[in-house]
Design a protein around this motif. Structure first.
Motif, PDB file in Angstrom:
ATOM      1  N   SER A   4      10.510  39.032  30.464  1.00 44.50           N
ATOM      2  CA  SER A   4      11.459  39.319  31.540  1.00 44.50           C
ATOM      3  C   SER A   4      12.236  38.094  32.042  1.00 44.50           C
ATOM      4  O   SER A   4      13.443  38.203  32.272  1.00 44.50           O
ATOM      5  N   GLU A  32       5.830  34.597  36.253  1.00 44.50           N
ATOM      6  CA  GLU A  32       4.969  35.076  35.161  1.00 44.50           C
ATOM      7  C   GLU A  32       4.005  33.989  34.688  1.00 44.50           C
ATOM      8  O   GLU A  32       2.904  34.274  34.238  1.00 44.50           O
ATOM      9  N   MET A  69      -3.036  53.327  30.679  1.00 43.24           N
ATOM     10  CA  MET A  69      -1.846  52.674  31.248  1.00 43.24           C
ATOM     11  C   MET A  69      -1.109  51.796  30.222  1.00 43.24           C
ATOM     12  O   MET A  69      -0.189  51.056  30.564  1.00 43.24           O
ATOM     13  N   LEU A  70      -1.514  51.881  28.953  1.00 43.31           N
ATOM     14  CA  LEU A  70      -0.857  51.068  27.922  1.00 43.31           C
ATOM     15  C   LEU A  70       0.453  51.711  27.478  1.00 43.31           C
ATOM     16  O   LEU A  70       0.665  52.923  27.643  1.00 43.31           O
ATOM     17  N   PRO A  96       9.587  44.537  29.614  1.00 45.32           N
ATOM     18  CA  PRO A  96      10.874  44.912  29.053  1.00 45.32           C
ATOM     19  C   PRO A  96      11.200  44.241  27.714  1.00 45.32           C
ATOM     20  O   PRO A  96      10.741  43.151  27.436  1.00 45.32           O
ATOM     21  N   LYS A 156       5.527  45.247  24.322  1.00 48.80           N
ATOM     22  CA  LYS A 156       5.508  45.229  25.798  1.00 48.80           C
ATOM     23  C   LYS A 156       6.912  45.505  26.321  1.00 48.80           C
ATOM     24  O   LYS A 156       7.901  45.341  25.618  1.00 48.80           O
ATOM     25  N   SER A 192       6.996  49.408  35.584  1.00 43.95           N
ATOM     26  CA  SER A 192       6.725  48.149  34.889  1.00 43.95           C
ATOM     27  C   SER A 192       7.688  47.051  35.301  1.00 43.95           C
ATOM     28  O   SER A 192       8.631  47.274  36.061  1.00 43.95           O
ATOM     29  N   ARG A 193       7.441  45.891  34.716  1.00 44.61           N
ATOM     30  CA  ARG A 193       8.298  44.734  34.948  1.00 44.61           C
ATOM     31  C   ARG A 193       9.739  44.991  34.525  1.00 44.61           C
ATOM     32  O   ARG A 193      10.636  44.246  34.904  1.00 44.61           O
ATOM     33  N   TYR A 249       8.343  41.374  41.301  1.00 46.96           N
ATOM     34  CA  TYR A 249       7.254  42.178  40.715  1.00 46.96           C
ATOM     35  C   TYR A 249       5.870  41.762  41.250  1.00 46.96           C
ATOM     36  O   TYR A 249       5.130  42.615  41.757  1.00 46.96           O
TER      37      TYR A 249
HETATM   38  N1  LIG Z   1       5.261  38.318  30.654  1.00 43.02           N
HETATM   39  C1  LIG Z   1       5.815  39.529  30.101  1.00 43.02           C
HETATM   40  C2  LIG Z   1       4.805  40.646  30.322  1.00 43.02           C
HETATM   41  C3  LIG Z   1       5.196  41.957  29.665  1.00 43.02           C
HETATM   42  C4  LIG Z   1       4.166  43.030  29.976  1.00 43.02           C
HETATM   43  O1  LIG Z   1       2.945  42.792  29.939  1.00 43.02           O
HETATM   44  N2  LIG Z   1       4.646  44.236  30.290  1.00 43.02           N
HETATM   45  C5  LIG Z   1       3.773  45.313  30.643  1.00 43.02           C
HETATM   46  C6  LIG Z   1       4.480  46.226  31.658  1.00 43.02           C
HETATM   47  S1  LIG Z   1       4.512  45.583  33.279  1.00 43.02           S
HETATM   48  C7  LIG Z   1       3.473  46.217  29.461  1.00 43.02           C
HETATM   49  O2  LIG Z   1       4.315  46.387  28.600  1.00 43.02           O
HETATM   50  N3  LIG Z   1       2.278  46.839  29.472  1.00 43.02           N
HETATM   51  C8  LIG Z   1       1.909  47.846  28.548  1.00 43.02           C
HETATM   52  C9  LIG Z   1       0.889  47.396  27.535  1.00 43.02           C
HETATM   53  O3  LIG Z   1       0.359  46.277  27.658  1.00 43.02           O
HETATM   54  O4  LIG Z   1       0.622  48.179  26.622  1.00 43.02           O
HETATM   55  C10 LIG Z   1       7.150  39.819  30.788  1.00 43.02           C
HETATM   56  O5  LIG Z   1       7.350  39.356  31.914  1.00 43.02           O
HETATM   57  O6  LIG Z   1       8.018  40.455  30.184  1.00 43.02           O
END
Ligand SMILES: N[C@@H](CCC(=O)N[C@@H](CS)C(=O)NCC(=O)O)C(=O)O
Length: 220
Positions: free
Chosen positions: A70, A106, A42-43, A58, A56, A14-15, A182
């Motif tokens: 992030s 982002e 993938m959640l 980080p 979400k 992940s990010r 990323y």
């Molecule tokens: N714009 C946010 C995006 C955060 C985000 O979407 N993270 C993803 C991981 S890359 C996540 O947690 N996905 C899991 C989900 O949506 O359940 C950032 O840059 O921190």
């Protein structure tokens, strides 16, 4: 001496990897709390919502502070613990590039990459046979009319920027490069035709850094 250790709530692949990379570049101690994505969807697991309402990654905690997003986390770490490292001096042209790419990654670039992924999933999703051709037509149309032209323009812009600058901010690696890593790595991993040789060279350069490698090892 710092008694409180920064805690990174880290989701696999992940990010959040960007945060580990910055912490390694700054040689700051940190603790990892690991979360695994659901292999089907993938959640992130629901337990992340206990740390931040959006659930979400980080997310970091530093003493009483809890921070998400992030770009905001990178900025916070550089400002609070960077001691002038990983950012150009405020007020310089390099600093304006720095701020720009910290937001751009982002704010402008990721949405198109995400839309691309979502519409690809629409095309390959298990759907009733009579819906499938319609869903595919809609996905193809959005891709051709909206996503692809924007991706072309954005990647040309990035390529031209990298033609003039060794790093996104100028001559030195900063947190803006970390923030840009990323989307560029994600596009390269998916063999996107938009990724140019200059971008592949930049990716090879970041991946060769000892701090990047240490972060990858810890994030596994
Ligand atoms: N714009 C946010 C995006 C955060 C985000 O979407 N993270 C993803 C991981 S890359 C996540 O947690 N996905 C899991 C989900 O949506 O359940 C950032 O840059 O921190």
């Amino acid at each position: 001496m710092r008694l409180l250790v920064i805690k990174v709530h880290h989701l696999n692949n992940s990010r959040a990897q960007r945060i580990l990379w910055l912490l390694e570049e700054l040689e700051l101690p940190y603790e990892l709390v690991k979360y695994e994505r659901d292999p089907e969807t993938m959640l992130a697991p629901k337990s992340l919502q206990a740390i931040h309402p959006l659930g979400k990654s980080p997310v970091i905690t530093d003493g009483a502070e809890t921070l998400a997003e992030s770009g905001a986390i990178l900025e916070y770490l550089v400002e609070t613990h960077g001691k002038g490292r990983m950012a150009p001096a405020p007020g310089t042209p390099a600093y304006r590039h720095y701020k720009y790419f910290l937001h751009y990654s982002e704010g402008s670039l990721m949405p198109y990459l995400l839309m691309n992924l979502v519409f690809h999933k629409v095309k390959t999703a298990k759907l009733p046979f009579f819906v499938k051709p319609i869903a595919k037509k809609i996905a193809d149309k959005v891709g051709a009319d909206f996503i692809e032209p924007n991706l072309t323009r954005h990647f040309e812009f990035i390529d031209q920027h990298l033609a003039k600058h060794a790093w996104f901010t100028g001559d030195e690696l900063t947190a803006a490069d970390i923030q840009m890593s990323y989307p560029l790595e994600a596009a390269a991993e998916r063999s996107s035709p938009h990724v140019t040789q200059r971008m592949r060279d930049w990716i090879a350069k970041i991946q060769a850094r000892p701090a990047y490698k240490r972060a990858l090892e810890r994030g596994k």
